[in-house]
Motif scaffolding. Structure first.
Motif, short mmCIF file in Angstrom:
data_model
loop_
_atom_site.label_atom_id
_atom_site.label_comp_id
_atom_site.label_asym_id
_atom_site.label_seq_id
_atom_site.Cartn_x
_atom_site.Cartn_y
_atom_site.Cartn_z
N CYS A 183 -1.89 5.05 -3.31
CA CYS A 183 -0.98 4.18 -2.55
C CYS A 183 0.12 4.95 -1.82
CB CYS A 183 -0.41 3.08 -3.44
SG CYS A 183 0.78 3.65 -4.66
N VAL A 184 0.68 5.95 -2.48
CA VAL A 184 1.79 6.68 -1.84
C VAL A 184 1.25 7.53 -0.68
CG1 VAL A 184 3.47 8.53 -2.24
CG2 VAL A 184 3.29 6.63 -3.84
N GLU A 185 0.08 8.10 -0.91
CA GLU A 185 -0.56 8.86 0.17
C GLU A 185 -0.86 7.94 1.36
OE1 GLU A 185 -4.51 10.19 -0.63
OE2 GLU A 185 -4.32 11.92 0.72
N ASP A 186 -1.36 6.73 1.06
CA ASP A 186 -1.68 5.78 2.13
C ASP A 186 -0.43 5.40 2.93
OD1 ASP A 186 -4.47 5.54 1.80
OD2 ASP A 186 -4.15 4.33 0.01
N LEU A 187 0.66 5.19 2.22
CA LEU A 187 1.89 4.86 2.95
C LEU A 187 2.31 6.04 3.84
CD1 LEU A 187 4.71 2.66 2.17
CD2 LEU A 187 5.42 4.99 2.55
N GLY A 240 1.31 -7.65 2.82
CA GLY A 240 0.61 -7.95 1.57
C GLY A 240 -0.67 -8.70 1.90
N ASP A 241 -1.67 -8.59 1.00
CA ASP A 241 -2.92 -9.31 1.26
C ASP A 241 -3.37 -10.01 -0.02
OD1 ASP A 241 -5.06 -10.32 2.63
OD2 ASP A 241 -5.91 -8.39 3.19
N THR A 242 -4.26 -10.97 0.16
CA THR A 242 -4.76 -11.73 -0.99
C THR A 242 -5.57 -10.81 -1.92
OG1 THR A 242 -6.61 -12.35 0.40
CG2 THR A 242 -4.82 -13.92 0.24
N ARG A 266 -5.43 0.71 5.29
CA ARG A 266 -5.50 -0.07 4.05
C ARG A 266 -5.10 0.82 2.87
NH1 ARG A 266 -8.72 -4.52 3.94
NH2 ARG A 266 -10.07 -3.80 5.61
N VAL A 267 -4.31 0.27 1.96
CA VAL A 267 -4.09 0.98 0.70
C VAL A 267 -5.41 0.92 -0.07
CG1 VAL A 267 -2.88 0.92 -1.52
CG2 VAL A 267 -1.61 0.59 0.61
N ARG A 268 -5.97 2.11 -0.34
CA ARG A 268 -7.35 2.15 -0.84
C ARG A 268 -7.43 1.91 -2.34
NH1 ARG A 268 -8.12 7.98 0.87
NH2 ARG A 268 -5.86 7.84 0.58
N LEU A 278 0.13 -1.69 7.42
CA LEU A 278 -0.34 -1.15 6.14
C LEU A 278 -0.69 -2.34 5.25
CD1 LEU A 278 -0.78 1.36 4.31
CD2 LEU A 278 1.53 0.95 3.44
N ASN A 279 -1.96 -2.48 5.00
CA ASN A 279 -2.47 -3.62 4.24
C ASN A 279 -2.46 -3.29 2.74
OD1 ASN A 279 -5.14 -4.53 2.80
ND2 ASN A 279 -4.79 -6.08 4.37
N VAL A 280 -1.79 -4.13 1.95
CA VAL A 280 -1.69 -3.87 0.50
C VAL A 280 -2.13 -5.12 -0.27
CG1 VAL A 280 -0.27 -2.79 -1.26
CG2 VAL A 280 0.49 -2.73 1.12
#
Ligand code: TPP
Length: 541
Positions: free
Chosen positions: A133-137, A98-100, A126-128, A153-155
């Motif tokens: 999001c699902v594609e990024d994962l 998770g990210d800020t 990075r989740v763009r 995986l940065n979210v």
């Protein structure tokens, strides 16, 4: 559907059933959805590095993707040593970080996650956006699988809270592993060398551990009249073969070493022939070497080879057998009943003086006895330090995935975290961790993870009350080792306080009692094995 829920759902669509980690504001919603909406198992570690190491152990023991999750900032920086280890060990691992909030100007826990990850050698994605999001994962899962390393995986937290309609592809399938066949000319050259050898050995490494490759290697050995051996990584692959010379390299036993010394040809299947396998040259010098690996970059990387073959270990071994049949090659008599008898009669305690006494035991004698007393169907994980020679040399494992020694970064303190994941990945098999007192103090909170999650863990602490490796380094420099001595507390009451069972071994007679405690266990057990720091073993001889 919220992004955090979509990500948790996508994990299960990728076949992920267990996630390791430590929660915080920026990943707790994903964890909650994974467990409470999608039926996943979450194993909570007391430190983030423990979670990543557990995911690594899980991947190693199961052959599947390991998954861990951490929250932002310091949670990610806590994982760096573990990420380096997993990267250098080529472990497919997904770390959801998770990210800020992207929109936030200042946050105490903000750090450039891409930069932090970069130094570890792990990949970053990075989740763009909420929609992707699902594609990024899926991209991160695919990358972890094909690149065989951790992908972070940065979210960002504000994306997690947005709505999404996950219609995109849930999976980007990684290509199935293929088994390239050998080039006929390279094969001819290799078979010429093999056919003219009189004392060949078939050596298998991690690249030959799948069932087809292992049985092809056995057929090749039988066809040649050759004994078998493995690299340390592939230890246990030929368990039960009466002419198994065991580990090829630094940990070769005295009797096997005599036969390996006599060999005139090594057929290495999926083994990198690094300096440990070659015993710094001593075991390969003067022998004809046929080197088979699906990855051309591995061929001859560490040792000059006579016949390099790019090819799958199993298919190439089969092809060699076919050509030997065509040539009506006569098997050698190197593999013999006399060799089988010499290996069966070998008693490792014959090759050193037991030093037990004065309230301590000799770790070699202790380990050899435990080898016979511990359940045979076990996983073995080690930490790092002077003691490591004993478990790597004297503890048997039923198959290569049952042995993990996380030493690719040379770090102390990674064993217990890995052991948690190995135990979670192989619930039917007790996991035996062997570590030093220094490594145990570095990581001991993870013992409680095994307690809380009801994992079958047996810890053997080789307790010499010192950083033994450094103790012997001081002596090497002709210096006083006093600064390497540490007055740690006894570990048995610590194990009890952490929710398990502790037992102490000070004398060889205590071993039976420790084995009985292990036999009766209903949860994790820790054996505090008192050693004399002045006794040098293995590499330190
Ligand atoms: C993270 C890390 N810190 C320090 C070291 C240096 N180091 C190598 S071996 C060792 C001693 C470990 O002591 P212990 O776990 O008790 O095992 P022993 O050597 O006594 O068998 C140390 C401190 C290291 N390799 N990794």
């Amino acid at each position: 559907m919220k992004v955090h829920d979509a990500l948790a759902m996508a994990l299960t669509q990728h076949g992920v059933d267990t996630v390791f980690g430590l929660m915080g504001e920026a990943n707790m919603l994903i964890v909650d959805d994974f467990v409470n909406h999608h039926g996943g198992r979450y194993i909570a570690s007391p430190r983030e590095d423990g979670g990543v190491l557990a995911a690594m152990g899980y991947s190693h023991s199961t052959g599947r993707l390991g998954v861990a999750t951490v929250t932002h900032g310091p949670a990610l920086t806590n994982t760096i040593t573990a990420l380096v280890e997993a990267t250098r060990s080529h472990v497919p691992l997904l770390l959801i970080a998770g990210d800020t909030e992207l929109a936030e100007r200042i946050n105490l826990q903000d750090i450039d996650q891409a930069e932090v990850t970069r130094v570890s050698g792990a990949g970053f994605h990075r989740v763009r956006s909420a929609e992707s999001c699902v594609e990024d994962l899926g991209i991160a899962v695919r990358r972890a699988t094909v690149e065989r390393r951790p992908i972070v995986l940065n979210v960002p937290i504000d994306i997690q809270e947005q709505e999404t309609s996950p219609t995109g592809p849930a999976t980007y399938g990684a290509p199935r592993a293929q088994a390239p066949g050998p080039d006929p000319d390279a094969l001819d050259r290799a078979v010429g060398i093999i056919a003219s050898s009189r004392r060949p050995v078939v050596l298998a490494g991690w690249g030959a551990i799948d069932a087809e490759a292992a049985s092809a290697a056995r057929r090749l050995a039988a066809r040649l009249g050759a004994p078998v051996a493995t690299t340390l990584k592939a230890k246990g692959l030929f368990a039960g073969d009466e002419c198994d010379l065991g580990t090829f390299g630094t940990f070769t036993s005295e009797v096997a070493g005599e036969y390996l010394g006599d060999a005139d040809c090594v057929i290495a299947l999926g083994a990198s022939l690094n300096r440990f396998t070659a015993a710094h040259g001593a075991l390969l010098d003067g022998k004809a070497i046929v080197h088979v690996d699906a990855d051309p970059a591995q061929l001859g990387e560490w040792t000059p080879v006579d016949a390099p073959i790019v090819g799958d270990a199993g298919r190439t071994a089969e092809a060699i057998v076919e050509l030997l049949d065509e040539l009506e090659h006569e098997p050698s008599s190197f593999r013999s009943p006399a060799m089988a008898a010499a290996l069966a009669d070998d008693e490792p305690t014959r090759h050193f003086e037991d030093t037990s006494g004065g309230g301590t035991v000799d770790m070699r004698t202790f380990t050899i006895r435990m080898n016979g007393l511990l359940p045979a169907d076990r996983s073995v994980v080690t930490d790092g330090g002077h003691f490591v020679v004993a478990p790597l040399r004297y503890l048997d494992v039923p198959e290569p995935r049952a042995l993990l020694y996380p030493l690719a970064f040379g770090s102390v303190g990674l064993g217990l975290g890995c052991a948690v994941g190995v135990a979670a990945g192989q619930p039917g098999r007790p996991t035996v961790l062997v570590c030093g007192d220094g490594g145990m103090m570095m990581s001991l909170a993870e013992f409680n993870t095994a307690v809380r999650h009801d994992l079958d863990l047996i810890v053997l602490v080789m307790n010499d009350g010192s950083y033994g490796a450094e103790y012997h380094n001081y002596l090497k420099y002709d210096m006083d080792p006093a600064l390497s001595l540490l007055a740690w507390p006894d570990f048995a009451p610590i194990a009890d306080a952490l929710g398990g069972t502790g037992v102490t071994v000070r004398d060889l007679r205590d071993i039976e009692e420790a084995a009985a405690v292990i036999e009766r266990r209903t949860g994790p057990v820790l054996v505090d094995v008192k050693l004399d720091p002045a006794v040098r073993v293995g590499f330190f001889d």
